[in-house]
Scaffold this motif. Sequence first.
Motif, PDB file in Angstrom:
ATOM      1  N   ALA A 927       0.848  -1.188   0.000  1.00 62.24           N
ATOM      2  CA  ALA A 927       0.000   0.000   0.000  1.00 62.24           C
ATOM      3  C   ALA A 927       0.882   1.237   0.000  1.00 62.24           C
ATOM      4  O   ALA A 927       1.796   1.360   0.826  1.00 62.24           O
ATOM      5  N   LYS A 928       0.620   2.142  -0.919  1.00 63.98           N
ATOM      6  CA  LYS A 928       1.376   3.390  -1.030  1.00 63.98           C
ATOM      7  C   LYS A 928       0.422   4.553  -0.826  1.00 63.98           C
ATOM      8  O   LYS A 928      -0.614   4.647  -1.502  1.00 63.98           O
ATOM      9  N   HIS A 929       0.755   5.437   0.102  1.00 61.83           N
ATOM     10  CA  HIS A 929      -0.118   6.554   0.453  1.00 61.83           C
ATOM     11  C   HIS A 929       0.446   7.856  -0.098  1.00 61.83           C
ATOM     12  O   HIS A 929       1.662   8.092  -0.068  1.00 61.83           O
ATOM     13  N   ASN A 930      -0.459   8.711  -0.572  1.00 66.86           N
ATOM     14  CA  ASN A 930      -0.068   9.968  -1.193  1.00 66.86           C
ATOM     15  C   ASN A 930      -0.933  11.089  -0.644  1.00 66.86           C
ATOM     16  O   ASN A 930      -2.115  10.887  -0.321  1.00 66.86           O
ATOM     17  N   LEU A 931      -0.359  12.282  -0.541  1.00 65.89           N
ATOM     18  CA  LEU A 931      -1.058  13.422   0.046  1.00 65.89           C
ATOM     19  C   LEU A 931      -1.057  14.583  -0.942  1.00 65.89           C
ATOM     20  O   LEU A 931      -0.057  14.833  -1.633  1.00 65.89           O
ATOM     21  N   PHE A 932      -2.189  15.297  -0.982  1.00 72.17           N
ATOM     22  CA  PHE A 932      -2.308  16.476  -1.837  1.00 72.17           C
ATOM     23  C   PHE A 932      -2.869  17.617  -0.999  1.00 72.17           C
ATOM     24  O   PHE A 932      -3.885  17.461  -0.295  1.00 72.17           O
ATOM     25  N   LEU A 933      -2.209  18.777  -1.044  1.00 65.85           N
ATOM     26  CA  LEU A 933      -2.655  19.968  -0.333  1.00 65.85           C
ATOM     27  C   LEU A 933      -2.763  21.116  -1.319  1.00 65.85           C
ATOM     28  O   LEU A 933      -1.847  21.339  -2.121  1.00 65.85           O
ATOM     29  N   ASN A 934      -3.874  21.840  -1.288  1.00 67.60           N
ATOM     30  CA  ASN A 934      -4.065  23.000  -2.156  1.00 67.60           C
ATOM     31  C   ASN A 934      -4.611  24.151  -1.319  1.00 67.60           C
ATOM     32  O   ASN A 934      -5.548  23.979  -0.521  1.00 67.60           O
ATOM     33  N   TYR A 935      -4.018  25.330  -1.492  1.00 64.37           N
ATOM     34  CA  TYR A 935      -4.471  26.514  -0.756  1.00 64.37           C
ATOM     35  C   TYR A 935      -4.732  27.631  -1.746  1.00 64.37           C
ATOM     36  O   TYR A 935      -3.862  27.997  -2.546  1.00 64.37           O
ATOM     37  N   ASN A 936      -5.954  28.169  -1.706  1.00 66.45           N
ATOM     38  CA  ASN A 936      -6.339  29.263  -2.596  1.00 66.45           C
ATOM     39  C   ASN A 936      -5.949  30.580  -1.946  1.00 66.45           C
ATOM     40  O   ASN A 936      -6.613  31.054  -1.008  1.00 66.45           O
ATOM     41  N   ILE A 937      -4.880  31.174  -2.400  1.00 67.06           N
ATOM     42  CA  ILE A 937      -4.438  32.460  -1.866  1.00 67.06           C
ATOM     43  C   ILE A 937      -5.452  33.544  -2.193  1.00 67.06           C
ATOM     44  O   ILE A 937      -5.732  34.435  -1.389  1.00 67.06           O
ATOM     45  N   SER A 938      -6.018  33.462  -3.385  1.00 68.81           N
ATOM     46  CA  SER A 938      -7.086  34.362  -3.823  1.00 68.81           C
ATOM     47  C   SER A 938      -7.925  33.604  -4.833  1.00 68.81           C
ATOM     48  O   SER A 938      -7.705  32.417  -5.082  1.00 68.81           O
ATOM     49  N   ASP A 939      -8.874  34.306  -5.433  1.00 67.34           N
ATOM     50  CA  ASP A 939      -9.692  33.656  -6.452  1.00 67.34           C
ATOM     51  C   ASP A 939      -8.869  33.239  -7.671  1.00 67.34           C
ATOM     52  O   ASP A 939      -9.241  32.315  -8.401  1.00 67.34           O
ATOM     53  N   ASP A 940      -7.730  33.905  -7.876  1.00 67.47           N
ATOM     54  CA  ASP A 940      -6.952  33.673  -9.082  1.00 67.47           C
ATOM     55  C   ASP A 940      -5.607  32.995  -8.844  1.00 67.47           C
ATOM     56  O   ASP A 940      -4.938  32.592  -9.809  1.00 67.47           O
ATOM     57  N   SER A 942      -3.411  30.074  -6.553  1.00 67.81           N
ATOM     58  CA  SER A 942      -3.413  28.970  -5.590  1.00 67.81           C
ATOM     59  C   SER A 942      -2.041  28.311  -5.602  1.00 67.81           C
ATOM     60  O   SER A 942      -1.299  28.390  -6.585  1.00 67.81           O
ATOM     61  N   THR A 943      -1.716  27.675  -4.511  1.00 62.90           N
ATOM     62  CA  THR A 943      -0.474  26.917  -4.410  1.00 62.90           C
ATOM     63  C   THR A 943      -0.799  25.506  -3.941  1.00 62.90           C
ATOM     64  O   THR A 943      -1.796  25.290  -3.241  1.00 62.90           O
ATOM     65  N   TYR A 944       0.014  24.550  -4.342  1.00 62.32           N
ATOM     66  CA  TYR A 944      -0.287  23.162  -4.016  1.00 62.32           C
ATOM     67  C   TYR A 944       0.989  22.391  -3.725  1.00 62.32           C
ATOM     68  O   TYR A 944       2.090  22.772  -4.148  1.00 62.32           O
ATOM     69  N   LEU A 945       0.826  21.303  -2.984  1.00 58.70           N
ATOM     70  CA  LEU A 945       1.930  20.419  -2.637  1.00 58.70           C
ATOM     71  C   LEU A 945       1.459  18.982  -2.776  1.00 58.70           C
ATOM     72  O   LEU A 945       0.432  18.599  -2.204  1.00 58.70           O
ATOM     73  N   ASN A 946       2.191  18.200  -3.542  1.00 56.47           N
ATOM     74  CA  ASN A 946       1.961  16.752  -3.652  1.00 56.47           C
ATOM     75  C   ASN A 946       3.090  16.024  -2.939  1.00 56.47           C
ATOM     76  O   ASN A 946       4.267  16.349  -3.148  1.00 56.47           O
ATOM     77  N   ILE A 947       2.739  15.069  -2.126  1.00 56.58           N
ATOM     78  CA  ILE A 947       3.725  14.184  -1.513  1.00 56.58           C
ATOM     79  C   ILE A 947       3.352  12.763  -1.923  1.00 56.58           C
ATOM     80  O   ILE A 947       2.339  12.224  -1.482  1.00 56.58           O
ATOM     81  N   ASP A 948       4.152  12.194  -2.775  1.00 61.66           N
ATOM     82  CA  ASP A 948       3.904  10.843  -3.279  1.00 61.66           C
ATOM     83  C   ASP A 948       4.694   9.844  -2.446  1.00 61.66           C
ATOM     84  O   ASP A 948       5.859  10.073  -2.134  1.00 61.66           O
ATOM     85  N   ASN A 949       4.027   8.755  -2.081  1.00 61.15           N
ATOM     86  CA  ASN A 949       4.650   7.738  -1.223  1.00 61.15           C
ATOM     87  C   ASN A 949       5.113   8.374   0.080  1.00 61.15           C
ATOM     88  O   ASN A 949       6.292   8.327   0.442  1.00 61.15           O
TER      89      ASN A 949
END
Length: 983
Positions: A927-940, A942-949
Amino acid sequence: MNHKKTMLALTLAQMFAAPMLLAQQSNEQNTAEPMESITITGSRINRTSAQMSTPTTIVDAATIELSGAKNIGDLIHQLPALANGIGAVSSSDGNGGNKSDAGLELANLRGLGSVRTLVLVDGRRHVPGSANESAVDLSMIPASLIERIEIVTGGASAIYGADAVTGVVNFILKKNFTGVEIDVSAGQTSKSDAKQKDFKLTVGENFANDKLNTTLHLNYSDRDELPMSARGYANANPAFARLGTAKPNDGISDTVWHRDQRFQALSREGLIYLPNAKWVLAGTPFDIINNPLPPTFGGDPFGLGYDTFTIDRDNGKFRPFVSGTNCQIVPCDGGDGFQTPESNSLLTPSTRYLMDFSSHYEVSDQHSLYFDAKYGKVEAAAAGQASVFHDDNFGPLIPLRIDNPFVPAELKQLMTARGINVAALAVVGRPLRTDNTRETMQFTFGSKGLIGEYSYDTFFQHGEVDSELVSQDTLMSRYYEALDATTDASGKAICRSRNSSCAPWNAMYNQVSPEALAYVGVDLLTTEKVEQTLASYSINGDLAELDAGIIGFAAGVEYRKESSQSTPDKLAQAIDADGVGSGLVGSRTGATRAQNSYVKPTSGEYDVKELFGELIVPLLSDYTLIDSLELEAAARVSNHSITGTDSTYKLALNWALTDKIRTRATYSLAVRAPNIAELFAPDSISGARMTDPCHAANRNGGLNPAQRQANCLALGIPANFISEASFGTRSVQTRGNRDLKPEEATTYTLGLVWLPFDRFNLALDYWNIEIEDAITSFDASDVLSNCVDGAALDPKFCRSVSRRADGNINLVSVANINASKFIANGTDLDLSYSLPLSAGSVDTSLVLTYLGEREFWQNPEFQSNALNDAGTSRYPHVRALLRAAYRTDTYTIGWTMNYASKSTFNKTTLNDDAYPDWFDNKVASYAKHNLFLNYNISDDVSTYLNIDNIGDKKPQYLPGINQGTLIYDAVGRRFNLGVKVKF
C-alpha cells in the motif's frame, strides 16, 4: 411517456466516448450539490451514463488533480484496470524493458498487451507513438486539458474498430476554455534527486460574438535520471540460486538465498586469471585463454589450477578476487563478481515539449467547424548492461600481456615469478545507452451539426511521428586493437598496432580515457517514421417511436491508412557473404561468429475501409421491476488491404429495474489486426542455442514422450540420433508474416449499477475476455518441440524447421504466427460518495479490480501448459485506488492510496522444497499513500503540494520486485510544489 428525439449535438469526442459513471461534485457556497448525470456516449448514440450497458472506469478532473500527475501516463499506470504498461520505470533495462521504449507511456488494459488497448482522444484515434506498432504515447496528451478519462472494458471493435480487444481508454479534453492559466511546479525526492520541473500555459478566448473559441496550450517538463545505484536496496540483486544437488520433494530446499547475487565469471573492475603451480595443462602449448578446458570462473570451481585477482573498487589496489558465499559455480552471494543492476536506470530521464491548439466555430445554428493541431517532442534515455561481456562463457577473455602498461605492478611481479607472459582478463565492456528523440505532429479538421433531424460528424485527420534512436555502442575491430596496449620508447601507453589514431583502452577499474572512448565508441542511429491518416463520416438520430421508447441508430463509414518505416544504422545491418552477421559492433556480436546478429529495415503500410452501424431498441418500460429494458446491437465490417475482410459485432441488454437499480450485460466479438512489424519485419538470421527434442538424450522429455518418439521417427530421425544442436549454435531466422490473420476475442460482461440515494454511486461488473489465434513468436526450442510433441506432426511448426538429410537442424524460422490464446476475467467495483458538511464537503471514491484468471497458452493444443498469472506480483488478484478529499472555498486536503494484494511469488513451481523454509513463496500486500494539499491564496492564485509515497514505502526485497515496477515503488518519497495563476 413523453420522449424527446435524441439529437447528437456534441463533439466527436462525445460520440466515441466510452461509457462511464461520473460523479462530479460542486463546492459552491460550501455546499455539496447532488451528482449530475453527464450526457455522454458509450456508443455512437447519445445517452446518459445511467443508460450505458458497458462497464467502465471513470477518472475525473478531481482525481487527476489529487494524483499530482504532470504526465498522464504516471496516473494511468496506477489504475487497477491497467497492468504492466510502459513508463519511466518499465522502460529501464533493469526492469525488463526495451531501451528504445524510453520516453513512451503506453497503456496496457487488463495486462494483455498495449497493442490490444485502443486509445482515443476526444473519441478519435491518435497517431501511434512509435514505429511498427499501434500503441499511443500517452505523454502526448496534455494532462491539464483532460476533463475526464473513460476506460471501457471488453471488446469494442464494433463501435471503434480494430485494436479495441481488451477495451478502450478515451481521453475527453476540456472545451470552450477562456482566460489564461499558468501552472509552474518543481519537485524532487526526499533524497534530493530525481528532480523534475514543469511549466504549463493555457490561453483561451471567444471571438465573433462567442461563435468562435480558440485554445492554446503549451507545456514544458523535465525529469532527471535516477540511476539504479542511487538506491542501495534496488541496486542489489536478490535471488534464489538453484543448488546443483537439488532433488524434488526430498525435504531439502532446492535453492539457497542470495541477498545480493553476483556473477563470478567477470567483474566491472576486472577479473584476472593467472595459472599457478597446479595448472592442469602445464608443459603444453595451451594457455589460460586458448585451451580445451571447462570455462574459467572466479575461485577456480573446477580445480584447473589458477588464481584470480581484481582491482578493489574502493581504493584501486590490486588484490585477490573474492568469490562471495554460497556459490553455485557462477552465481554467488556478494563478492567481487558482476553486479548486474548497477549500470541500469531506476527512473529514465525525459524532457518534453507539447503544444496543443484547438478551435471551433459555429457557422450557424445547424453547423459548426472544428480544428485541432498538436506538436510534441520528447527527449529521453535509458541505460543498460554492456554490449560486450568478456568471460569464458559469452565472450573471449582479454589477453593481458606483461608489457601492457595498464597491468598493475603487483600482477607483473607475479607473472614474472611464474614465468608467464600472458594473463587473462574477464571484464564488463562499455555500458549501453540509448537516447531517443520523438517528434509528434497531428491535425484534425472536421464539421458537425444537424441535417434535418439527424446529427452528423465528419472529420479528416493526419498524424506523423519522426524518431531518432541513438544507441551508444562499441566498434569491435577498434576495441580489440585498443585493448592490446604496449608502450613506446618513452614509456607512453600506445596501441600495439602502432596506429597513431588508436588510443589504448584500459579495461580495468573503469579507467578508460576519453580518447579511447572516442576511438572505440560509436553511436548507432536508427530512424523511424510513423504516419496515420483518418477520414470519417457518421450520422445518428431516431428511427421510430415505440410504446417503450425511441429506436436510436448510428451509422457511418471510416477510412484509415497506416504506414511505418524503421531504418537501423548501417553497422547494425552488416552481414557477411555467407549470410552471417558481421558483428561490427558489440550489440551485434555473439559469443561465436555463428551467433552474430543483424537487423534490417522494416517498412510497410496498409489501409482499412470500414462500414458500421448501431441500434438501440427499447423493448419494455413502466412495468413492475422493468422501468426500462433496451436491446443494443452494433456491427462493423472492415476491409483490410493485407488481411482481407472481417466483421465484428456487439449485443447488449440494459435493464433498469427501478430508477435506482440497473443491470447490464454485453457480448461482443472483437478483432486486432496485425501491426506493421508483425506483417513486414524483414528476414534476419542469427545463431542461437536450442534444444533438439529428437536428440537421443531428449526423447523422453515433453508432455508425452511416446508421442515425441513416434513423431521423431516419422521425420526419419533414428532413436540414437546425436544432434549437433546439443553442442553448439544453429541458425535462427526471424521475419514478419504477411499471411497473419486478425486475432479474435470474445468478451462478455455482466454488471449492476446502484444509486440508492443522492451523492452515492455503486457499479459492480464482471468481465471475461478470451483471445484466440493471438499473434505470437515462438523461440527456436519451442518451435522444435511443438513440431513433434503433439498427437501427430504439427505442420504449422514443422514447416518452420529445415533439417539436413542426416537429421541435423539447418535452420529454424521463428516468424510470427496465429497460435496463442489468452483468457482473462475479473470483477470491477466502482464506488463514489460525497458528504456535504457545513464548511465544505468530503468526496470519496474507490476503484477496485479483482483479477480472477489471466491464463496464457503459447500453444493451446497443449492445454496443460497454461500459465495462470492471476495472483502473481505482476498481476495481483486485487488492486485498488482509494481517494478521499476534504474541500472548502479556501483549501483542499486530499489523500489517495494505491493497493496491491498479497500474491504468489512463483506459480510455476510444483515442488514443496523449491525455497528455503523461511520463504513461503508469497509477496506481501503493498500500500502506497499519497497526500495532496491545495491553498487558494485568492480567487486567481493557488499553491499546491503533492507528496507521493508519503511513508517512503519500499518494495519487498525479492527478485524482480526490489528494483521497482509500475506497482511497487522503488524511488521513494517525492515532493512536488507548485503555483497556479488564473486571469
